[in-house]
Design a protein around this motif. Structure first.
Motif, PDB file in Angstrom:
ATOM      1  N   ALA A 112       0.789  -1.236   0.000  1.00 16.57           N
ATOM      2  CA  ALA A 112       0.000   0.000   0.000  1.00 16.57           C
ATOM      3  C   ALA A 112       0.829   1.298   0.000  1.00 16.57           C
ATOM      4  CB  ALA A 112      -0.984  -0.025   1.154  1.00 16.57           C
ATOM      5  N   PRO A 113       1.808   1.470   0.874  1.00  9.72           N
ATOM      6  CA  PRO A 113       2.502   2.758   0.881  1.00  9.72           C
ATOM      7  C   PRO A 113       3.255   3.042  -0.414  1.00  9.72           C
ATOM      8  CG  PRO A 113       2.918   1.575   2.897  1.00  9.72           C
ATOM      9  CD  PRO A 113       2.228   0.620   1.983  1.00  9.72           C
ATOM     10  N   LEU A 114       3.608   1.994  -1.162  1.00  6.59           N
ATOM     11  CA  LEU A 114       4.341   2.253  -2.393  1.00  6.59           C
ATOM     12  C   LEU A 114       3.405   2.743  -3.498  1.00  6.59           C
ATOM     13  CD1 LEU A 114       7.025  -0.547  -2.383  1.00  6.59           C
ATOM     14  CD2 LEU A 114       7.131   1.742  -1.449  1.00  6.59           C
ATOM     15  N   PRO A 115       2.348   1.975  -3.831  1.00  5.75           N
ATOM     16  CA  PRO A 115       1.464   2.539  -4.837  1.00  5.75           C
ATOM     17  C   PRO A 115       0.791   3.812  -4.354  1.00  5.75           C
ATOM     18  CG  PRO A 115       0.584   0.467  -4.015  1.00  5.75           C
ATOM     19  CD  PRO A 115       1.956   0.621  -3.444  1.00  5.75           C
ATOM     20  N   GLY A 116       0.645   3.911  -3.028  1.00  8.03           N
ATOM     21  CA  GLY A 116       0.035   5.133  -2.504  1.00  8.03           C
ATOM     22  C   GLY A 116       0.835   6.366  -2.863  1.00  8.03           C
ATOM     23  N   VAL A 117       2.101   6.217  -3.104  1.00  6.55           N
ATOM     24  CA  VAL A 117       2.932   7.370  -3.445  1.00  6.55           C
ATOM     25  C   VAL A 117       3.546   7.200  -4.827  1.00  6.55           C
ATOM     26  CG1 VAL A 117       3.443   8.014  -1.079  1.00  6.55           C
ATOM     27  CG2 VAL A 117       4.940   6.416  -2.250  1.00  6.55           C
ATOM     28  N   GLY A 118       3.121   6.229  -5.553  1.00  5.08           N
ATOM     29  CA  GLY A 118       3.670   6.061  -6.892  1.00  5.08           C
ATOM     30  C   GLY A 118       3.806   4.589  -7.210  1.00  5.08           C
ATOM     31  N   ARG A 119       3.191   4.177  -8.323  1.00  5.13           N
ATOM     32  CA  ARG A 119       3.135   2.745  -8.605  1.00  5.13           C
ATOM     33  C   ARG A 119       4.446   2.233  -9.155  1.00  5.13           C
ATOM     34  NH1 ARG A 119      -2.050   0.502  -9.770  1.00  5.13           N
ATOM     35  NH2 ARG A 119      -1.332  -0.125 -11.813  1.00  5.13           N
ATOM     36  N   ARG A 120       4.380   0.950  -9.506  1.00  7.89           N
ATOM     37  CA  ARG A 120       5.584   0.201  -9.891  1.00  7.89           C
ATOM     38  C   ARG A 120       6.613   1.008 -10.667  1.00  7.89           C
ATOM     39  NH1 ARG A 120       1.084  -2.054 -10.887  1.00  7.89           N
ATOM     40  NH2 ARG A 120       0.447  -3.952  -9.835  1.00  7.89           N
ATOM     41  N   GLN A 121       6.140   1.564 -11.787  1.00 11.73           N
ATOM     42  CA  GLN A 121       7.116   2.120 -12.718  1.00 11.73           C
ATOM     43  C   GLN A 121       7.163   3.638 -12.693  1.00 11.73           C
ATOM     44  OE1 GLN A 121       9.096   0.049 -13.880  1.00 11.73           O
ATOM     45  NE2 GLN A 121       7.926  -1.790 -13.423  1.00 11.73           N
ATOM     46  N   SER A 122       6.699   4.245 -11.603  1.00 12.45           N
ATOM     47  CA  SER A 122       6.686   5.708 -11.593  1.00 12.45           C
ATOM     48  C   SER A 122       8.091   6.248 -11.391  1.00 12.45           C
ATOM     49  CB  SER A 122       5.785   6.211 -10.469  1.00 12.45           C
ATOM     50  OG  SER A 122       6.485   6.133  -9.247  1.00 12.45           O
ATOM     51  N   LEU A 123       8.238   7.551 -11.600  1.00  8.71           N
ATOM     52  CA  LEU A 123       9.563   8.155 -11.411  1.00  8.71           C
ATOM     53  C   LEU A 123      10.051   8.030  -9.978  1.00  8.71           C
ATOM     54  CD1 LEU A 123       9.535  12.074 -11.389  1.00  8.71           C
ATOM     55  CD2 LEU A 123       7.616  10.689 -10.689  1.00  8.71           C
ATOM     56  N   LEU A 124       9.114   7.879  -9.040  1.00  5.03           N
ATOM     57  CA  LEU A 124       9.513   7.684  -7.640  1.00  5.03           C
ATOM     58  C   LEU A 124      10.336   6.421  -7.463  1.00  5.03           C
ATOM     59  CD1 LEU A 124       6.465   8.320  -5.309  1.00  5.03           C
ATOM     60  CD2 LEU A 124       8.711   9.340  -5.110  1.00  5.03           C
ATOM     61  N   GLU A 160      10.187  12.776 -24.713  1.00  2.00           N
ATOM     62  CA  GLU A 160       9.459  11.639 -25.292  1.00  2.00           C
ATOM     63  C   GLU A 160       9.049  10.604 -24.245  1.00  2.00           C
ATOM     64  OE1 GLU A 160      11.679  10.122 -28.580  1.00  2.00           O
ATOM     65  OE2 GLU A 160      11.389  11.941 -29.758  1.00  2.00           O
ATOM     66  N   ILE A 161       8.311  11.083 -23.295  1.00  2.00           N
ATOM     67  CA  ILE A 161       7.794  10.224 -22.225  1.00  2.00           C
ATOM     68  C   ILE A 161       6.716   9.319 -22.824  1.00  2.00           C
ATOM     69  CG2 ILE A 161       6.789  10.261 -19.898  1.00  2.00           C
ATOM     70  CD1 ILE A 161       9.359  11.844 -20.072  1.00  2.00           C
ATOM     71  N   THR A 162       6.772   8.023 -22.526  1.00  2.00           N
ATOM     72  CA  THR A 162       5.775   7.096 -23.096  1.00  2.00           C
ATOM     73  C   THR A 162       4.421   7.307 -22.415  1.00  2.00           C
ATOM     74  OG1 THR A 162       6.129   5.358 -21.465  1.00  2.00           O
ATOM     75  CG2 THR A 162       7.602   5.351 -23.394  1.00  2.00           C
ATOM     76  N   ASP A 163       3.387   6.756 -23.042  1.00  2.00           N
ATOM     77  CA  ASP A 163       2.044   6.914 -22.470  1.00  2.00           C
ATOM     78  C   ASP A 163       1.970   6.321 -21.056  1.00  2.00           C
ATOM     79  OD1 ASP A 163       1.531   7.982 -24.897  1.00  2.00           O
ATOM     80  OD2 ASP A 163       0.045   6.485 -25.525  1.00  2.00           O
ATOM     81  N   ASP A 164       2.551   5.130 -20.888  1.00  2.00           N
ATOM     82  CA  ASP A 164       2.520   4.508 -19.556  1.00  2.00           C
ATOM     83  C   ASP A 164       3.263   5.371 -18.534  1.00  2.00           C
ATOM     84  OD1 ASP A 164       1.027   2.419 -20.371  1.00  2.00           O
ATOM     85  OD2 ASP A 164       2.684   0.989 -20.527  1.00  2.00           O
ATOM     86  N   GLU A 165       4.388   5.913 -18.944  1.00  2.10           N
ATOM     87  CA  GLU A 165       5.153   6.771 -18.018  1.00  2.10           C
ATOM     88  C   GLU A 165       4.349   8.012 -17.644  1.00  2.10           C
ATOM     89  OE1 GLU A 165       9.695   5.625 -19.534  1.00  2.10           O
ATOM     90  OE2 GLU A 165       8.701   7.403 -20.339  1.00  2.10           O
ATOM     91  N   ILE A 166       3.667   8.585 -18.642  1.00  2.66           N
ATOM     92  CA  ILE A 166       2.858   9.785 -18.348  1.00  2.66           C
ATOM     93  C   ILE A 166       1.811   9.457 -17.282  1.00  2.66           C
ATOM     94  CG2 ILE A 166       1.084  11.320 -19.294  1.00  2.66           C
ATOM     95  CD1 ILE A 166       2.698  11.410 -21.895  1.00  2.66           C
ATOM     96  N   VAL A 167       1.126   8.339 -17.469  1.00  2.00           N
ATOM     97  CA  VAL A 167       0.066   7.979 -16.526  1.00  2.00           C
ATOM     98  C   VAL A 167       0.650   7.719 -15.135  1.00  2.00           C
ATOM     99  CG1 VAL A 167      -1.616   6.186 -15.972  1.00  2.00           C
ATOM    100  CG2 VAL A 167      -1.536   7.145 -18.273  1.00  2.00           C
ATOM    101  N   GLU A 168       1.718   6.940 -15.076  1.00  2.00           N
ATOM    102  CA  GLU A 168       2.306   6.608 -13.769  1.00  2.00           C
ATOM    103  C   GLU A 168       2.843   7.862 -13.061  1.00  2.00           C
ATOM    104  OE1 GLU A 168       2.006   3.932 -12.246  1.00  2.00           O
ATOM    105  OE2 GLU A 168       1.435   2.522 -13.796  1.00  2.00           O
ATOM    106  N   ASP A 169       3.493   8.720 -13.821  1.00  4.04           N
ATOM    107  CA  ASP A 169       4.097   9.895 -13.183  1.00  4.04           C
ATOM    108  C   ASP A 169       3.048  10.931 -12.783  1.00  4.04           C
ATOM    109  OD1 ASP A 169       6.405   8.534 -13.545  1.00  4.04           O
ATOM    110  OD2 ASP A 169       7.242   9.851 -15.081  1.00  4.04           O
TER     111      ASP A 169
END
Ligand code: HEM
Length: 447
Positions: free
Chosen positions: A90-102, A232-241
């Motif tokens: 929980a605390p990890l996705p709560g502040v940014g999921r798997r592949q986020s810049l975090l 050139e941030i990918t779509d997935d990166e945009i959503v995660e970030d």
């Protein structure tokens, strides 16, 4: 679950620590906590009963961790196999999921951080302030005639959700409205037992919908600007970030507003008359970052090799949690005592001014630095983090604009607002990560 049992003491490896004491970190018993013996700068803790970690409480040690991402990485792939911390915890996705810049480091992180920094830097602060005023007024309108309200649920959760959502597009867009609803849901999910991963899921799905819209028809909003960014941030990166930007922003700003209102309403040294109101607000929101910072523990660094820290032996793969609130009040560096003048707030840093208020403006102390040197150099809190993952300066400015505007407008509209319960009846949320009230009941003359 975001319950965290309190730290043990001594030098045991984290997995051998017996269930520690009954007070979760972040419990309201602050006075009692100060009377107890202060633990060492790095202590073994157990998150959620079975997730061992080291909690860094010392200012210099935390500064050292944040300054050395090659030793203390944000990338969970370095975690030890024995430590069952999944990226879905929980605390990890709560502040940014798997592949986020975090959760990235190095060049990949730098590319994505720069894009977020640029895009947030394009937000027009004057328009943002105007938007925050309009939003705050509309939120107050909903309860102004009642003479009573809970300023957490009805106010501190509503204003940042609506203002942050408006960064994603025009407020008459129902998809943007949905983002605001998702953000309110997200901030409600910090109680033990709530599934923060699920809460985050709704926000991510809605961001995907909005991204598809912006790909078809770009606008003047942070999603379109990220799509157009040269990195050139990918779509997935945009959503995660963006989920990090909005989710992080929401939880922290909601807490900052609520904790500032609590301080203003409970501390007699803050005069609430209109004449002195604005200065008091600046002082209060600055002091809150030292004393009641909304994100008191930040999850997520992993040691890339065996290392000594604060007298403890950290093994490669061990998880390290960042005790921001404790570091801010570390008596060894004299931190947390001087809220500083209004001009040393995040806005000054974002404007490129000399910033002695956040760690970005403090001299590096490292773990080897002497206490005296640190005490002399430090006048910076660590509430916005430090180093490569620190809260981007434009984000700090956005946070400050929303918080300051919300509190000022509330006090302007409801000048005789006062607590409806004794101050000691206020209840903090039972979570180690955020410092936030469950409710802030007030009464005022209906308008
Ligand atoms: C009181 C308000 C805020 C506080 C106390 C705060 C605190 C922090 C902290 C401690 C970090 C570092 C996390 C780490 O090192 O792992 C961070 C990172 C970040 N913050 Fe903030 N934040 C605030 C508001 C905001 C707002 C309003 C936004 C967006 C508009 C935002 C966006 C971010 C982003 C994108 C990062 C990730 C940087 C990275 O991992 O590279 N924050 N924030």
């Amino acid at each position: 679950m975001t319950t965290m049992l309190g730290p043990g003491s001594g030098r045991a490896r984290p997995e051998r620590v017996a269930r520690p004491g009954p007070h979760p970190i972040g419990s309201p018993a602050r006075g009692h906590r100060e009377q107890r013996r202060r633990p060492g700068p790095v202590v073994p803790v157990m998150f959620d009963g079975n997730r061992p970690a080291w909690l860094v409480l010392g200012y210099q040690e935390l500064h050292h961790v944040l300054n050395n991402p090659e030793i203390f990485t944000s990338d969970p792939r370095h975690r030890s196999r024995q430590v069952s911390v999944s990226p879905d915890w929980a605390p990890l996705p709560g502040v940014g999921r798997r592949q986020s810049l975090l959760r990235t480091d190095g060049d990949e992180h730098q590319r994505r951080y720069q894009a977020i920094d640029d895009v947030l830097g394009e937000v027009d602060v004057f328009l943002l302030r105007a938007r925050a005023e309009t939003v705050t007024d509309s939120v107050i309108d909903k309860f102004a005639g009642l003479g009573a309200a809970d300023l957490i649920g009805a106010f501190a959760h509503q204003v940042p959700a609506l203002v942050l959502a408006s960064l994603c597009g025009p407020d008459d867009d129902p998809e943007v409205d949905q983002i605001a609803d998702d953000l309110v849901d997200l901030v409600d999910l910090v109680e033990p037992g709530a599934d923060a991963a699920d809460g985050h899921h709704g926000l991510v799905e809605q961001l995907r919908v909005l991204l598809d819209d912006r790909l078809d028809e770009p606008g003047d909003d942070i999603i379109s600007h990220l799509v157009e960014h040269p990195a050139e941030i990918t779509d997935d990166e945009i959503v995660e970030d963006l989920a990090v930007v909005l989710g992080f922003g929401m939880r922290t700003v909601a807490g900052w507003i609520g904790n500032s209102l609590r301080l203003l309403l409970t501390d007699g040294s803050f005069a609430l008359e209109l004449s002195g109101g604005r200065r008091s607000v600046m002082q209060a929101i600055t002091r809150v970052l030292w004393e009641d910072t909304p994100m008191q523990v930040v999850a997520g660094r992993w040691a890339t090799r065996d290392v000594q820290l604060g007298g403890q032996r950290i093994r490669a793969g061990d998880m390290v949690a960042l005790g921001v609130a404790a570091a801010n009040s570390d008596p060894r560096v004299g931190a947390g005592r001087s809220p500083g003048p209004a001009g040393s707030c995040p806005a000054a840093a974002a404007a490129g001014g000399a910033n002695t208020h956040t760690a970005a403006g403090a001299a590096a102390t490292g773990s080897g630095g002497s206490t005296a040197a640190a005490a002399g150099a430090n006048s910076a809190h660590l509430s916005f983090g430090h180093g490569t993952h620190r809260c981007p300066f434009p984000a700090q400015e956005i946070a400050e604009v929303i918080t300051r505007t919300a509190v000022e407008v509330l006090l302007d509209r409801l000048p005789n607002v006062q607590l409806a319960v004794p101050a000691d009846a206020l209840v903090w949320r039972r979570t180690a990560w955020n410092r936030a009230l469950t409710a802030l009941p007030v009464r005022f003359s209906p308008v």
